[in-house]
Design a protein around this motif. Structure first.
Motif, PDB file in Angstrom:
ATOM      1  N   GLN A 188     103.764  19.561 -19.215  1.00 34.92           N
ATOM      2  CA  GLN A 188     103.849  18.100 -19.059  1.00 34.92           C
ATOM      3  C   GLN A 188     104.921  17.488 -19.956  1.00 34.92           C
ATOM      4  OE1 GLN A 188     101.980  16.670 -16.698  1.00 34.92           O
ATOM      5  NE2 GLN A 188     101.184  18.718 -16.263  1.00 34.92           N
ATOM      6  N   ASN A 191     106.775  14.384 -18.925  1.00 33.55           N
ATOM      7  CA  ASN A 191     106.037  13.122 -18.907  1.00 33.55           C
ATOM      8  C   ASN A 191     106.175  12.348 -20.210  1.00 33.55           C
ATOM      9  OD1 ASN A 191     105.211  13.874 -16.372  1.00 33.55           O
ATOM     10  ND2 ASN A 191     103.157  14.511 -16.992  1.00 33.55           N
ATOM     11  N   GLU A 194     108.748   9.280 -20.744  1.00 33.81           N
ATOM     12  CA  GLU A 194     108.594   7.943 -20.178  1.00 33.81           C
ATOM     13  C   GLU A 194     108.544   6.886 -21.289  1.00 33.81           C
ATOM     14  OE1 GLU A 194     105.793   5.471 -17.007  1.00 33.81           O
ATOM     15  OE2 GLU A 194     105.298   7.539 -17.542  1.00 33.81           O
ATOM     16  N   ASN A 195     109.449   5.922 -21.214  1.00 37.97           N
ATOM     17  CA  ASN A 195     109.551   4.820 -22.179  1.00 37.97           C
ATOM     18  C   ASN A 195     109.989   5.272 -23.579  1.00 37.97           C
ATOM     19  OD1 ASN A 195     108.694   2.927 -20.231  1.00 37.97           O
ATOM     20  ND2 ASN A 195     106.550   3.439 -20.662  1.00 37.97           N
ATOM     21  N   ASP A 218     113.403  13.192 -15.100  1.00 40.93           N
ATOM     22  CA  ASP A 218     113.198  12.080 -14.172  1.00 40.93           C
ATOM     23  C   ASP A 218     112.667  10.831 -14.868  1.00 40.93           C
ATOM     24  OD1 ASP A 218     113.944  13.918 -12.286  1.00 40.93           O
ATOM     25  OD2 ASP A 218     111.926  14.327 -11.566  1.00 40.93           O
ATOM     26  N   ALA A 219     111.831  11.023 -15.892  1.00 43.70           N
ATOM     27  CA  ALA A 219     111.213   9.873 -16.564  1.00 43.70           C
ATOM     28  C   ALA A 219     112.094   9.288 -17.671  1.00 43.70           C
ATOM     29  CB  ALA A 219     109.856  10.280 -17.147  1.00 43.70           C
ATOM     30  N   LEU A 220     113.245   9.877 -17.891  1.00 48.11           N
ATOM     31  CA  LEU A 220     114.115   9.444 -18.980  1.00 48.11           C
ATOM     32  C   LEU A 220     114.725   8.077 -18.686  1.00 48.11           C
ATOM     33  CD1 LEU A 220     115.375  10.382 -21.696  1.00 48.11           C
ATOM     34  CD2 LEU A 220     117.239  11.380 -20.359  1.00 48.11           C
ATOM     35  N   SER A 221     114.588   7.167 -19.632  1.00 54.18           N
ATOM     36  CA  SER A 221     115.144   5.822 -19.476  1.00 54.18           C
ATOM     37  C   SER A 221     116.623   5.808 -19.849  1.00 54.18           C
ATOM     38  CB  SER A 221     114.381   4.833 -20.369  1.00 54.18           C
ATOM     39  OG  SER A 221     115.066   3.605 -20.457  1.00 54.18           O
TER      40      SER A 221
END
Length: 284
Positions: A188, A191, A194-195, A218-221
């Motif tokens: 994970q 995950n 994210e943020n 994918d979750a990288l800002s």
């Protein structure tokens, strides 16, 4: 023999170096040698391969040979703590030392400047970086990661997420550094991005000759600052993908430069500049 003779001058020149096993890969001799020449300092910095079974004997002998201190690399960073007379709080917290100072009173002073070098590199590269702007995510839980975790928490990061292939090592870091550390399973790891406003690869994955770092981004800002402790290659695939996603990125070479500066100053009495010319010397 007069005091001004060449032999006398060599005997009085301060000696420093780096110990490890193996040691041929270290760029520290190039860096410190450049600084010695740049500032016209009559000193020497010597790479020394030292087997683990010879570590204690070597540390006892070096001050008698004129050494004022040494850098320490794998596999000796943990072992030197048990041989030092004085250990700084940050070295004790990290559980490793990378810089030894041989004091005039005969005592060995152990410090860890990896965390300092990590933060200094971020602030030098991205002056507007704000550690308390949001969560930090650290990939890896080895010795380098411990220095990163300690320095990020000390800088004011309110939440630090960590993931490692062996979860128990992440759990050990949480147990030692407290509730601000949140552990994610390796499966994970993507995950936890994210943020996250600061993202760090503190593993050797992605280094030349090593396996790639396979974590989905994918979750990288796009607002995140992304840094990699690996500096061979200078722009790792991890950093390259972060750049494509619009992130600010910082390579790992600056950490090597900044962590070296405090030791050089203690040994040779000159705070060295970290600039483009210094980077160029190490990249040649």
């Amino acid at each position: 023999m007069t005091e001004d003779s060449p032999v006398s001058q060599i005997q009085h020149a301060p000696l420093a170096g780096v110990i490890g096993w193996p040691i041929a890969h270290s760029r520290s001799p190039i860096l410190h040698g450049y600084w010695l020449k740049r500032y016209s300092i009559d000193g020497h910095y010597i790479p020394m391969p030292v087997l683990p079974e010879n570590l204690a004997e070597t540390l006892r002998a070096l001050p008698r040979l004129g050494f004022v201190g040494v850098n320490v690399t794998i596999p000796h960073k943990e072992a030197v703590l048990t041989l030092a007379d004085v250990v700084t709080d940050r070295a004790a917290l990290i559980g490793a030392a990378n810089t030894l100072i041989f004091r005039p009173d005969g005592k060995i002073h152990a410090d860890n400047t990896d965390g300092y070098g990590f933060i200094a590199n971020l602030r030098h590269s991205i002056p507007e970086w704000n550690p308390d702007q949001g969560p930090a995510a650290v990939i890896g839980a080895g010795g380098a990661a411990r220095a990163v975790v300690a320095s990020l928490l000390d800088s004011g990061v309110a939440e630090l997420r960590i993931s490692n292939r062996t979860r128990v090592r992440s759990e050990q870091i949480r147990a030692e550094f407290g509730a601000r550390v949140i552990v994610y399973d390796w499966a994970q790891a993507g995950n936890m991005l994210e943020n996250a406003t600061t993202v760090v690869n503190a593993t050797s994955l992605g280094m030349q000759g090593k396996q790639p770092l396979r974590i989905p981004l994918d979750a990288l800002s796009a607002d995140a600052l992304v840094t990699d402790l690996v500096y061979t290659p200078l722009v790792t695939p991890f950093l390259a993908e972060a750049q494509i996603r619009g992130c600010r990125t910082v390579d790992g070479l600056g950490m090597l430069l900044h962590q070296a500066a405090p030791g050089f100053e203690r040994w040779f009495g000159q705070r060295p500049a970290i600039d483009d010319e210094t980077r160029r010397v190490l990249l040649e």
